[in-house]
Design a protein around this motif. Structure first.
Motif, mmCIF file in Angstrom:
data_model
loop_
_atom_site.group_PDB
_atom_site.id
_atom_site.type_symbol
_atom_site.label_atom_id
_atom_site.label_comp_id
_atom_site.label_asym_id
_atom_site.label_seq_id
_atom_site.Cartn_x
_atom_site.Cartn_y
_atom_site.Cartn_z
ATOM 1 N N LEU A 56 3.477 -0.714 1.476
ATOM 2 C CA LEU A 56 2.304 -0.694 2.347
ATOM 3 C C LEU A 56 1.111 -1.341 1.662
ATOM 4 C CD1 LEU A 56 2.712 2.926 3.765
ATOM 5 C CD2 LEU A 56 3.244 0.780 4.915
ATOM 6 N N TRP A 57 0.922 -1.055 0.380
ATOM 7 C CA TRP A 57 -0.182 -1.673 -0.341
ATOM 8 C C TRP A 57 0.083 -3.160 -0.572
ATOM 9 C CZ3 TRP A 57 -4.169 0.892 -3.748
ATOM 10 C CH2 TRP A 57 -4.537 2.131 -3.204
ATOM 11 N N PHE A 58 1.343 -3.541 -0.752
ATOM 12 C CA PHE A 58 1.676 -4.960 -0.853
ATOM 13 C C PHE A 58 1.346 -5.675 0.457
ATOM 14 C CE2 PHE A 58 4.742 -8.402 -0.112
ATOM 15 C CZ PHE A 58 4.451 -9.223 -1.202
ATOM 16 N N ALA A 59 1.649 -5.010 1.580
ATOM 17 C CA ALA A 59 1.299 -5.586 2.881
ATOM 18 C C ALA A 59 -0.209 -5.726 3.019
ATOM 19 C CB ALA A 59 1.866 -4.727 4.004
ATOM 20 N N ALA A 60 -0.979 -4.728 2.526
ATOM 21 C CA ALA A 60 -2.435 -4.819 2.583
ATOM 22 C C ALA A 60 -2.940 -5.989 1.747
ATOM 23 C CB ALA A 60 -3.052 -3.511 2.095
ATOM 24 N N GLY A 61 -2.350 -6.201 0.559
ATOM 25 C CA GLY A 61 -2.738 -7.346 -0.262
ATOM 26 C C GLY A 61 -2.422 -8.662 0.422
ATOM 27 N N LEU A 68 -8.688 -3.035 2.943
ATOM 28 C CA LEU A 68 -9.037 -1.654 2.617
ATOM 29 C C LEU A 68 -8.802 -0.733 3.808
ATOM 30 C CD1 LEU A 68 -12.311 -2.145 0.538
ATOM 31 C CD2 LEU A 68 -10.118 -1.277 -0.296
ATOM 32 N N ARG A 69 -9.059 -1.215 5.011
ATOM 33 C CA ARG A 69 -8.799 -0.390 6.199
ATOM 34 C C ARG A 69 -7.303 -0.108 6.336
ATOM 35 N NH1 ARG A 69 -12.818 -3.775 8.680
ATOM 36 N NH2 ARG A 69 -11.292 -4.909 9.936
ATOM 37 N N VAL A 70 -6.483 -1.114 6.058
ATOM 38 C CA VAL A 70 -5.032 -0.903 6.092
ATOM 39 C C VAL A 70 -4.619 0.122 5.037
ATOM 40 C CG1 VAL A 70 -2.790 -2.009 5.756
ATOM 41 C CG2 VAL A 70 -4.592 -3.205 7.008
ATOM 42 N N CYS A 71 -5.218 0.042 3.843
ATOM 43 C CA CYS A 71 -4.882 0.976 2.763
ATOM 44 C C CYS A 71 -5.254 2.404 3.134
ATOM 45 C CB CYS A 71 -5.605 0.571 1.476
ATOM 46 S SG CYS A 71 -4.921 -0.894 0.681
ATOM 47 N N VAL A 72 -6.395 2.587 3.781
ATOM 48 C CA VAL A 72 -6.821 3.936 4.175
ATOM 49 C C VAL A 72 -5.835 4.532 5.169
ATOM 50 C CG1 VAL A 72 -8.591 5.246 5.410
ATOM 51 C CG2 VAL A 72 -9.267 3.568 3.694
ATOM 52 N N ALA A 73 -5.513 3.778 6.220
ATOM 53 C CA ALA A 73 -4.593 4.299 7.233
ATOM 54 C C ALA A 73 -3.215 4.566 6.640
ATOM 55 C CB ALA A 73 -4.492 3.315 8.398
ATOM 56 N N ALA A 74 -2.721 3.648 5.798
ATOM 57 C CA ALA A 74 -1.390 3.812 5.211
ATOM 58 C C ALA A 74 -1.347 4.984 4.245
ATOM 59 C CB ALA A 74 -0.978 2.526 4.502
ATOM 60 N N THR A 75 -2.348 5.083 3.369
ATOM 61 C CA THR A 75 -2.355 6.160 2.372
ATOM 62 C C THR A 75 -2.492 7.522 3.038
ATOM 63 O OG1 THR A 75 -3.385 4.651 0.782
ATOM 64 C CG2 THR A 75 -3.464 6.997 0.278
ATOM 65 N N ALA A 76 -3.381 7.625 4.023
ATOM 66 C CA ALA A 76 -3.554 8.898 4.716
ATOM 67 C C ALA A 76 -2.275 9.314 5.424
ATOM 68 C CB ALA A 76 -4.709 8.794 5.713
ATOM 69 N N GLY A 77 -1.614 8.373 6.095
ATOM 70 C CA GLY A 77 -0.371 8.700 6.781
ATOM 71 C C GLY A 77 0.728 9.128 5.831
ATOM 72 N N VAL A 78 0.860 8.429 4.703
ATOM 73 C CA VAL A 78 1.890 8.782 3.731
ATOM 74 C C VAL A 78 1.619 10.162 3.144
ATOM 75 C CG1 VAL A 78 2.791 8.216 1.438
ATOM 76 C CG2 VAL A 78 2.565 6.432 3.172
ATOM 77 N N LEU A 79 0.355 10.463 2.837
ATOM 78 C CA LEU A 79 0.027 11.773 2.278
ATOM 79 C C LEU A 79 0.378 12.897 3.251
ATOM 80 C CD1 LEU A 79 -3.397 11.188 0.470
ATOM 81 C CD2 LEU A 79 -1.132 11.464 -0.546
ATOM 82 N N VAL A 80 0.170 12.680 4.535
ATOM 83 C CA VAL A 80 0.478 13.717 5.518
ATOM 84 C C VAL A 80 1.983 13.934 5.621
ATOM 85 C CG1 VAL A 80 0.498 14.232 7.985
ATOM 86 C CG2 VAL A 80 -1.614 13.545 6.874
ATOM 87 N N PHE A 81 2.738 12.844 5.807
ATOM 88 C CA PHE A 81 4.173 12.999 6.009
ATOM 89 C C PHE A 81 4.898 13.375 4.723
ATOM 90 C CE2 PHE A 81 3.087 10.512 9.773
ATOM 91 C CZ PHE A 81 3.767 11.245 10.747
ATOM 92 N N ALA A 82 4.303 13.074 3.561
ATOM 93 C CA ALA A 82 4.923 13.467 2.301
ATOM 94 C C ALA A 82 4.674 14.930 1.979
ATOM 95 C CB ALA A 82 4.407 12.585 1.165
ATOM 96 N N THR A 83 3.741 15.569 2.671
ATOM 97 C CA THR A 83 3.435 16.980 2.424
ATOM 98 C C THR A 83 3.766 17.857 3.625
ATOM 99 O OG1 THR A 83 1.139 16.651 3.179
ATOM 100 C CG2 THR A 83 1.563 16.393 0.832
ATOM 101 N N THR A 84 4.519 17.327 4.594
ATOM 102 C CA THR A 84 4.810 18.072 5.824
ATOM 103 C C THR A 84 6.300 18.069 6.104
ATOM 104 O OG1 THR A 84 2.660 17.396 6.735
ATOM 105 C CG2 THR A 84 4.278 18.278 8.276
ATOM 106 N N ASP A 85 6.836 19.235 6.376
ATOM 107 C CA ASP A 85 8.224 19.330 6.802
ATOM 108 C C ASP A 85 8.328 18.881 8.256
ATOM 109 O OD1 ASP A 85 10.448 21.275 8.208
ATOM 110 O OD2 ASP A 85 11.029 20.611 6.197
ATOM 111 N N PRO A 86 9.272 17.993 8.601
ATOM 112 C CA PRO A 86 9.365 17.497 9.984
ATOM 113 C C PRO A 86 9.533 18.606 11.014
ATOM 114 C CG PRO A 86 10.708 16.152 8.516
ATOM 115 C CD PRO A 86 10.236 17.322 7.716
ATOM 116 N N THR A 87 10.284 19.657 10.670
ATOM 117 C CA THR A 87 10.457 20.756 11.622
ATOM 118 C C THR A 87 9.141 21.486 11.858
ATOM 119 O OG1 THR A 87 12.740 21.029 10.868
ATOM 120 C CG2 THR A 87 11.765 22.837 12.110
#
Length: 264
Positions: free
Chosen positions: A70-75, A114-133
């Motif tokens: 995701l950060w590579f895509a932002a770059g 930077l806007r792409v990085c914010v959206a990507a990082t925030a989304g990854v942090l949420v799904f990496a700390t949340t059980d899908p169920t």
């Protein structure tokens, strides 16, 4: 290996927050970053996300693996927008034939990245700390999302690791038969397309069997459903949403004070 399981410690503060509260925080941060077209606002939001990392309990290795593409895509977005800007303003930084990059174009491109990085990082942090169920339960209980859609989406998410394993099996089997792209890009593209088509056919067949099995078990019933695990919004969950809104307001206020804030 692709996995949708949370990669954080279960006792981490962010891991215990209601999934809907985390989604609300992500929506607030991402919306603010997308509305602001300057570079300072998304930079401040990204700094705030990095400050939250110690509270997520995420190990650095899994987080870097999930963010690297995701950060590579932002770059890449920064480079493309800087080179192909409609107008090169400011001081010229780089010139090679028809390719030119100026300070104004680079600054605008950096703001987009930077806007792409914010959206990507925030989304990854949420799904990496949340059980899908837990996420599916919260969506049906707090947001009153249709159970048919939510459970279907959860079942689709559960299939992602299986699809990843099948992709590895297909590529390994073809490599054992001598079907490799080598250094030929056209052959590699043709092999990739063929593998993707094979995986797609298998995924469609599995989805049909899964849908029939879920209907047979009453998932398509209109009878009101109960929940094995109740999800509730506690004061700490509302505090997370309020903190996200406060961070967004502070970032916009600082950008306004510095005279850089501009809205789309």
């Amino acid at each position: 290996m692709l996995t949708i399981a949370p990669v954080c410690a279960p006792e981490a503060p962010i891991a215990r927050v209601n999934p809907v509260a985390k989604l609300g925080a992500v929506v607030a941060l991402s919306t603010t970053a997308l509305i602001a077209s300057d570079w300072l606002t998304p930079l401040l939001l990204l700094a705030a996300l990095l400050l939250v990392l110690p509270f997520t309990g995420i190990r650095p290795g899994p987080l870097v693996r999930r963010l690297r593409l995701l950060w590579f895509a932002a770059g890449t977005v920064v480079i493309v927008n800087a080179v192909f800007a409609a107008e090169q303003t400011g001081r010229l930084l780089f010139s090679l034939g028809p390719v030119e990059i100026s300070t104004g174009a680079l600054l605008d491109a950096t703001a987009i990245g930077l806007r792409v990085c914010v959206a990507a990082t925030a989304g990854v942090l949420v799904f990496a700390t949340t059980d899908p169920t837990d996420l599916a339960d919260a969506l049906t209980q707090q947001l009153k999302a249709p159970a048919r859609f939510t459970i279907g989406a959860l079942a689709a998410l559960r299939l992602l690791p299986i699809l990843a394993a099948e992709w590895r099996q297909i590529t390994t089997a073809r490599r054992a038969r001598g079907l490799e792209g080598g250094a030929n890009p056209l052959r590699r593209l043709r092999l990739f397309t063929s593998t993707m088509f094979t995986l797609l056919v298998g995924a469609i067949r599995r989805a049909g069997r899964l849908a029939a099995a879920m209907d047979a078990r009453g998932f398509d019933s209109e009878i009101p459903r109960t929940h094995a695990r109740e999800q509730r919004m506690h004061p700490a969950d509302w505090a997370v949403v309020a903190a996200a809104l406060a961070v967004c307001a502070a970032a916009v206020a600082l950008s306004l004070a510095q005279g850089t804030f501009t809205a789309l």
